[in-house]
Design a protein around this motif. Structure first.
Motif, PDB file in Angstrom:
ATOM      1  N   GLY A   1       6.777 -15.355  -3.851  1.00 14.79           N
ATOM      2  CA  GLY A   1       6.507 -14.781  -5.170  1.00 14.79           C
ATOM      3  C   GLY A   1       5.107 -15.106  -5.651  1.00 14.79           C
ATOM      4  N   VAL A   2       4.672 -16.346  -5.456  1.00 13.61           N
ATOM      5  CA  VAL A   2       3.316 -16.749  -5.857  1.00 13.61           C
ATOM      6  C   VAL A   2       2.281 -15.973  -5.054  1.00 13.61           C
ATOM      7  CG1 VAL A   2       1.686 -18.683  -5.803  1.00 13.61           C
ATOM      8  CG2 VAL A   2       3.990 -19.022  -6.697  1.00 13.61           C
ATOM      9  N   PHE A   3       2.532 -15.778  -3.772  1.00 14.30           N
ATOM     10  CA  PHE A   3       1.606 -15.033  -2.917  1.00 14.30           C
ATOM     11  C   PHE A   3       1.459 -13.591  -3.409  1.00 14.30           C
ATOM     12  CE2 PHE A   3       0.806 -12.478   0.953  1.00 14.30           C
ATOM     13  CZ  PHE A   3      -0.439 -12.974   1.265  1.00 14.30           C
TER      14      PHE A   3
ATOM     15  N   SER B   1      -0.401 -13.520  -6.694  1.00 16.92           N
ATOM     16  CA  SER B   1      -1.835 -13.762  -6.472  1.00 16.92           C
ATOM     17  C   SER B   1      -2.533 -12.506  -5.967  1.00 16.92           C
ATOM     18  CB  SER B   1      -2.028 -14.890  -5.462  1.00 16.92           C
ATOM     19  OG  SER B   1      -1.433 -16.074  -5.916  1.00 16.92           O
ATOM     20  N   LEU B   2      -1.902 -11.787  -5.049  1.00 16.72           N
ATOM     21  CA  LEU B   2      -2.494 -10.549  -4.549  1.00 16.72           C
ATOM     22  C   LEU B   2      -2.653  -9.525  -5.669  1.00 16.72           C
ATOM     23  CD1 LEU B   2      -0.707 -10.061  -1.106  1.00 16.72           C
ATOM     24  CD2 LEU B   2      -3.070 -10.756  -1.508  1.00 16.72           C
TER      25      LEU B   2
ATOM     26  N   THR C   1      -6.229  -6.653  -9.619  1.00 14.48           N
ATOM     27  CA  THR C   1      -6.657  -6.275 -10.973  1.00 14.48           C
ATOM     28  C   THR C   1      -8.074  -6.766 -11.263  1.00 14.48           C
ATOM     29  OG1 THR C   1      -5.548  -8.225 -11.894  1.00 14.48           O
ATOM     30  CG2 THR C   1      -4.334  -6.149 -11.935  1.00 14.48           C
ATOM     31  N   ILE C   2      -8.430  -7.935 -10.771  1.00 13.47           N
ATOM     32  CA  ILE C   2      -9.786  -8.457 -10.967  1.00 13.47           C
ATOM     33  C   ILE C   2     -10.798  -7.555 -10.265  1.00 13.47           C
ATOM     34  CG2 ILE C   2     -11.344 -10.350 -10.361  1.00 13.47           C
ATOM     35  CD1 ILE C   2      -8.947 -12.248 -10.859  1.00 13.47           C
ATOM     36  N   LEU C   3     -10.498  -7.149  -9.031  1.00 14.15           N
ATOM     37  CA  LEU C   3     -11.412  -6.278  -8.292  1.00 14.15           C
ATOM     38  C   LEU C   3     -11.516  -4.902  -8.923  1.00 14.15           C
ATOM     39  CD1 LEU C   3     -10.512  -7.222  -4.615  1.00 14.15           C
ATOM     40  CD2 LEU C   3     -12.550  -7.857  -5.898  1.00 14.15           C
ATOM     41  N   GLU C   4     -10.404  -4.389  -9.479  1.00 11.20           N
ATOM     42  CA  GLU C   4     -10.445  -3.095 -10.147  1.00 11.20           C
ATOM     43  C   GLU C   4     -11.285  -3.150 -11.417  1.00 11.20           C
ATOM     44  OE1 GLU C   4      -6.343  -2.076 -10.645  1.00 11.20           O
ATOM     45  OE2 GLU C   4      -6.206  -1.137  -8.668  1.00 11.20           O
ATOM     46  N   LYS C   5     -11.238  -4.271 -12.137  1.00 18.49           N
ATOM     47  CA  LYS C   5     -12.042  -4.435 -13.348  1.00 18.49           C
ATOM     48  C   LYS C   5     -13.527  -4.499 -13.006  1.00 18.49           C
ATOM     49  CE  LYS C   5      -8.646  -6.655 -16.324  1.00 18.49           C
ATOM     50  NZ  LYS C   5      -8.272  -7.891 -17.026  1.00 18.49           N
TER      51      LYS C   5
END
Length: 92
Positions: A74-76, A79-80, A85-89
């Motif tokens: 779940g954490v993995f 994290s993905l 979302t960070i890369l899309e921003k």
């Protein structure tokens, strides 16, 4: 030898991604149904356990369930999604 193996793995991943993208552009609904069918079909194999081995293993049960690996998975995945979302921003 390891470098050649690594390049082969990366080439295989790249080719597979390109093929999947191509088919998703041409026949999106059929490919989505195919992937969904593969996922549903694999549930049977997970629950029954490997039966083709000489010494077959026990099927999945609550006794073999590991909370630690469940949480790690779940954490993995979380994290993905955060990285996505960070890369899309950054792109917009």
């Amino acid at each position: 030898m390891l470098i050649v193996f690594g390049l082969g793995v990366l080439t295989g991943i790249d080719c597979t991604i390109r093929i999947i993208k191509y088919f998703l552009e041409k026949n999106r609904s059929e490919i989505i149904y195919l992937i969904f069918g593969l996922m549903i079909g694999s549930v049977y194999a997970i629950v029954r356990g490997p039966t083709s081995l000489e010494a077959s293993l026990k099927p999945m049960s609550l006794c073999s369930f590991s909370v630690m690996y469940f949480i790690a998975g779940g954490v993995f995945i979380f994290s993905l999604e955060k990285i996505k979302t960070i890369l899309e921003k950054k792109e917009s």
